[in-house]
Design an enzyme around this catalytic site. Structure first.
Site, PDB file in Angstrom:
ATOM      1  N   ASN A 156      31.717  49.938  37.672  1.00  0.00           N
ATOM      2  CA  ASN A 156      31.598  50.065  36.743  1.00  0.00           C
ATOM      3  C   ASN A 156      29.501  49.686  35.951  1.00  0.00           C
ATOM      4  O   ASN A 156      29.024  50.273  35.278  1.00  0.00           O
ATOM      5  CB  ASN A 156      31.561  48.640  35.650  1.00  0.00           C
ATOM      6  CG  ASN A 156      33.355  48.772  35.517  1.00  0.00           C
ATOM      7  OD1 ASN A 156      34.165  49.962  35.715  1.00  0.00           O
ATOM      8  ND2 ASN A 156      34.573  47.835  35.055  1.00  0.00           N
ATOM      9  N   HIS A 188      38.689  42.717  42.004  1.00  0.00           N
ATOM     10  CA  HIS A 188      38.240  43.812  41.012  1.00  0.00           C
ATOM     11  C   HIS A 188      39.560  45.080  41.062  1.00  0.00           C
ATOM     12  O   HIS A 188      39.499  46.547  41.641  1.00  0.00           O
ATOM     13  CB  HIS A 188      37.172  43.598  40.776  1.00  0.00           C
ATOM     14  CG  HIS A 188      36.567  44.532  39.173  1.00  0.00           C
ATOM     15  ND1 HIS A 188      35.842  45.680  39.112  1.00  0.00           N
ATOM     16  CD2 HIS A 188      37.638  44.412  38.188  1.00  0.00           C
ATOM     17  CE1 HIS A 188      36.028  46.480  37.485  1.00  0.00           C
ATOM     18  NE2 HIS A 188      37.002  45.210  36.784  1.00  0.00           N
ATOM     19  N   GLU A 209      37.628  46.671  44.397  1.00  0.00           N
ATOM     20  CA  GLU A 209      36.400  46.779  45.166  1.00  0.00           C
ATOM     21  C   GLU A 209      36.663  44.635  45.126  1.00  0.00           C
ATOM     22  O   GLU A 209      37.025  43.776  44.540  1.00  0.00           O
ATOM     23  CB  GLU A 209      35.345  46.257  43.866  1.00  0.00           C
ATOM     24  CG  GLU A 209      35.164  47.859  43.305  1.00  0.00           C
ATOM     25  CD  GLU A 209      34.183  48.113  42.132  1.00  0.00           C
ATOM     26  OE1 GLU A 209      33.963  49.031  41.747  1.00  0.00           O
ATOM     27  OE2 GLU A 209      34.145  47.584  40.823  1.00  0.00           O
ATOM     28  N   SER A 217      36.410  40.904  35.677  1.00  0.00           N
ATOM     29  CA  SER A 217      35.434  42.034  35.654  1.00  0.00           C
ATOM     30  C   SER A 217      34.016  42.499  35.419  1.00  0.00           C
ATOM     31  O   SER A 217      32.826  43.156  35.275  1.00  0.00           O
ATOM     32  CB  SER A 217      35.738  43.712  34.737  1.00  0.00           C
ATOM     33  OG  SER A 217      36.755  43.084  33.380  1.00  0.00           O
TER      34      SER A 217
HETATM   35  P1  NAI Z   1      45.270  39.938  29.350  1.00  0.00           P
HETATM   36  O1  NAI Z   1      44.745  39.133  27.670  1.00  0.00           O
HETATM   37  O2  NAI Z   1      46.688  41.214  28.969  1.00  0.00           O
HETATM   38  O3  NAI Z   1      45.746  38.566  29.561  1.00  0.00           O
HETATM   39  C1  NAI Z   1      45.557  37.657  29.874  1.00  0.00           C
HETATM   40  C2  NAI Z   1      46.666  36.303  30.697  1.00  0.00           C
HETATM   41  O4  NAI Z   1      45.853  34.885  31.137  1.00  0.00           O
HETATM   42  C3  NAI Z   1      47.527  35.778  29.159  1.00  0.00           C
HETATM   43  O5  NAI Z   1      49.003  36.169  29.232  1.00  0.00           O
HETATM   44  C4  NAI Z   1      47.068  35.059  28.820  1.00  0.00           C
HETATM   45  O6  NAI Z   1      48.331  33.224  28.269  1.00  0.00           O
HETATM   46  C5  NAI Z   1      46.741  33.933  30.147  1.00  0.00           C
HETATM   47  N1  NAI Z   1      46.246  32.720  30.929  1.00  0.00           N
HETATM   48  C6  NAI Z   1      44.985  32.308  30.004  1.00  0.00           C
HETATM   49  N2  NAI Z   1      44.893  31.568  29.781  1.00  0.00           N
HETATM   50  C7  NAI Z   1      45.478  30.518  31.169  1.00  0.00           C
HETATM   51  C8  NAI Z   1      45.617  29.980  32.068  1.00  0.00           C
HETATM   52  N3  NAI Z   1      44.896  28.965  31.539  1.00  0.00           N
HETATM   53  N4  NAI Z   1      46.690  30.050  33.044  1.00  0.00           N
HETATM   54  C9  NAI Z   1      47.133  31.178  33.004  1.00  0.00           C
HETATM   55  N5  NAI Z   1      47.472  31.565  32.437  1.00  0.00           N
HETATM   56  C10 NAI Z   1      46.193  31.756  31.315  1.00  0.00           C
HETATM   57  O7  NAI Z   1      43.910  40.289  29.790  1.00  0.00           O
HETATM   58  P2  NAI Z   1      44.047  40.746  31.227  1.00  0.00           P
HETATM   59  O8  NAI Z   1      43.615  42.738  30.502  1.00  0.00           O
HETATM   60  O9  NAI Z   1      45.627  41.673  31.652  1.00  0.00           O
HETATM   61  O10 NAI Z   1      42.647  40.973  31.832  1.00  0.00           O
HETATM   62  C11 NAI Z   1      42.719  40.045  32.898  1.00  0.00           C
HETATM   63  C12 NAI Z   1      41.594  39.678  33.429  1.00  0.00           C
HETATM   64  O11 NAI Z   1      41.439  40.924  34.147  1.00  0.00           O
HETATM   65  C13 NAI Z   1      39.986  39.544  32.743  1.00  0.00           C
HETATM   66  O12 NAI Z   1      39.224  38.872  33.542  1.00  0.00           O
HETATM   67  C14 NAI Z   1      39.586  41.004  33.117  1.00  0.00           C
HETATM   68  O13 NAI Z   1      38.091  41.129  32.340  1.00  0.00           O
HETATM   69  C15 NAI Z   1      39.906  41.644  34.594  1.00  0.00           C
HETATM   70  N6  NAI Z   1      40.397  43.191  34.014  1.00  0.00           N
HETATM   71  C16 NAI Z   1      40.685  44.227  33.273  1.00  0.00           C
HETATM   72  C17 NAI Z   1      41.198  45.119  33.209  1.00  0.00           C
HETATM   73  C18 NAI Z   1      41.407  45.800  31.307  1.00  0.00           C
HETATM   74  O14 NAI Z   1      41.463  47.209  31.571  1.00  0.00           O
HETATM   75  N7  NAI Z   1      42.595  45.018  30.827  1.00  0.00           N
HETATM   76  C19 NAI Z   1      40.436  45.507  34.612  1.00  0.00           C
HETATM   77  C20 NAI Z   1      40.419  44.815  35.362  1.00  0.00           C
HETATM   78  C21 NAI Z   1      39.463  43.323  35.164  1.00  0.00           C
END
Ligand code: NAI
Length: 391
Positions: A199, A143, A155, A122
């Site tokens: 955003n 995104h 996006e 994001s």
């Molecule tokens: P989250 O913390 O729920 O999940 C991230 C996952 O990635 C975790 O399960 C973690 O163990 C895993 N992970 C970390 N390093 C890793 C690796 N090297 N290989 C494989 N898995 C790995 O985070 P979330 O909220 O799902 O966010 C993920 C991405 O999406 C981020 O870039 C965030 O900015 C983006 N995003 C999040 C939104 C939200 O509302 N939470 C909305 C739009 C985008």
């Protein structure tokens, strides 16, 4: 164009597993990857749960069962082997540049040459993430908005070297995904600028809100009255909304835009103190309001006269004009439609076409009053040059 069949999702967290569910529902073969078995198992269990809920409501589609779709899902903790047959990878790991770059390097070294590598970041630069690969032309941003099953917007963002074909594949895959609230809107974001579209246009409203919160604190005005200012024009007033989103999230996002767009995004005194005191809103039950008994009942009968919804629209219009000036999007309609699809609220241009002169004055006064240069109207807003644009 690549015929996408096999999709690999790296990161089984909040976004990764929800995206996994909709990719399965769209008919793709999906492999879910995380760093530990328990994380990937948790993601798989959530997908199963999500599909079953929809199946029970008859929303999975005629003759389609959860078991059928789960049969197309694989799981692993080994990224290198997971991407061997991938046509399309969606990275949804933690928001840390070094981790993302490592993931992209591994994918690049192991995925077939035709495979598109997409990131759900994001905030991070697609161009920088792509620099970890030898195929920057095939790296794009994709995104999603949270939760992807409900929010219509996706996006598709071009890094400096993304090819037109990679962008088209991103749009095609995005449009193929089901959404419970109707047809997907999958715009191309032509430049990799902070906040992309939705955003970004909403970001500077936070500069204004910070000023409002700090003024209210200085003057001893109760938070209810700030939400009273918004009245019924917003589903949640600024204080309740901030609690709902998370005060820490606002703080981190403010710091990010402070570093990438303008120092004026520096989080205000009220928000900073709340982060220090761990009063983060809904998630800690204490914020502007007390959430320990569920959604707070807010008495909006009194007004503070500090916050104004029309001013927020003027700020959004100004930022939308900046996106046009920076050539981040092809036209203003994309911005309005993206805001509706991503936030469920109208974008600023429809109203702004008639109001830009009044809104320009509002912003000139606001910039003067708050001392925030960033709130000054940009050239395109002042001249109303966007009014004659056809799209
Ligand atoms: P989250 O913390 O729920 O999940 C991230 C996952 O990635 C975790 O399960 C973690 O163990 C895993 N992970 C970390 N390093 C890793 C690796 N090297 N290989 C494989 N898995 C790995 O985070 P979330 O909220 O799902 O966010 C993920 C991405 O999406 C981020 O870039 C965030 O900015 C983006 N995003 C999040 C939104 C939200 O509302 N939470 C909305 C739009 C985008």
């Amino acid at each position: 164009m690549v015929d996408v069949k096999n999709i690999v999702i790296i990161g089984a967290g909040l976004m990764g597993h929800n995206a996994g569910q909709i990719f399965l529902m769209a008919g793709y073969n999906v492999t879910l990857v995380d760093i530990k078995d328990e994380f990937v198992d948790n993601g798989v269990a959530k997908i199963d749960e999500g599909l079953k809920k929809l199946e029970a409501k008859g929303k999975l589609g005629e003759g389609i069962s959860t078991a059928d779709l789960m049969g197309k899902l694989k799981k692993t903790t080994d990224t290198a082997s997971a991407v061997k047959d991938a046509d399309f990878v969606l990275e949804a790991v933690v928001e840390l540049m070094d981790v993302k770059k490592q993931v992209f390097k591994t994918c690049d070294e192991n995925a077939p040459a035709h495979c598109i590598l997409a990131t759900n970041t994001s905030t991070m630069s697609i161009t920088e993430i792509a620099s970890a690969t030898n195929r920057p032309d095939k790296v794009i941003g994709m995104h999603f908005f949270n939760p992807p099953i409900l929010m219509r917007l996706i996006e598709i963002i071009a890094g400096e070297k993304s090819s037109d074909e990679a962008m088209d594949i991103g749009v095609q895959v995005g449009q193929s995904l089901p959404c419970l609230r109707g047809k997907r809107f999958v715009p191309k974001v032509l430049k990799d600028r902070p906040g992309f579209i939705v955003n970004r246009i909403n970001a500077p409203v936070q500069i204004y809100m910070n000023w409002v919160f700090d003024q209210a604190a200085e003057k001893g005005i109760p938070w209810e009255q700030i939400d009273g200012d918004a009245g019924s024009l917003m589903p949640m007033g600024p204080c309740e909304l901030s609690d709902y989103v998370g005060i820490d999230t606002l703080f981190h996002v403010g710091n990010y835009y402070m570093g990438t767009l303008s120092p004026d995004f520096k989080p205000g005194k009220v928000i900073s103190k709340m982060v220090e005191d761990k009063k983060l809103g809904r998630k800690t039950t204490q914020g502007f309001f007390d959430w320990s008994g569920g959604r707070p009942k807010i008495d909006k009968s009194q007004k503070a006269g500090l916050f104004n919804v029309e001013t927020s629209m003027a700020i959004m219009l100004n930022e939308g004009c900046r996106l046009l000036e920076e050539k981040v999007v092809s036209g203003f309609k994309v911005i309005d439609e993206a805001n509706m699809a991503g936030m469920n609220t109208p974008g600023p241009f429809a109203g702004g076409k008639k109001q830009f002169e009044k809104w320009t004055k509002i912003l000139e006064e606001l910039a003067e009053k708050t001392g925030k240069e960033y709130l000054k109207p940009c050239e395109l807003m002042k001249t109303g040059g966007f009014v004659s644009m056809r799209k």
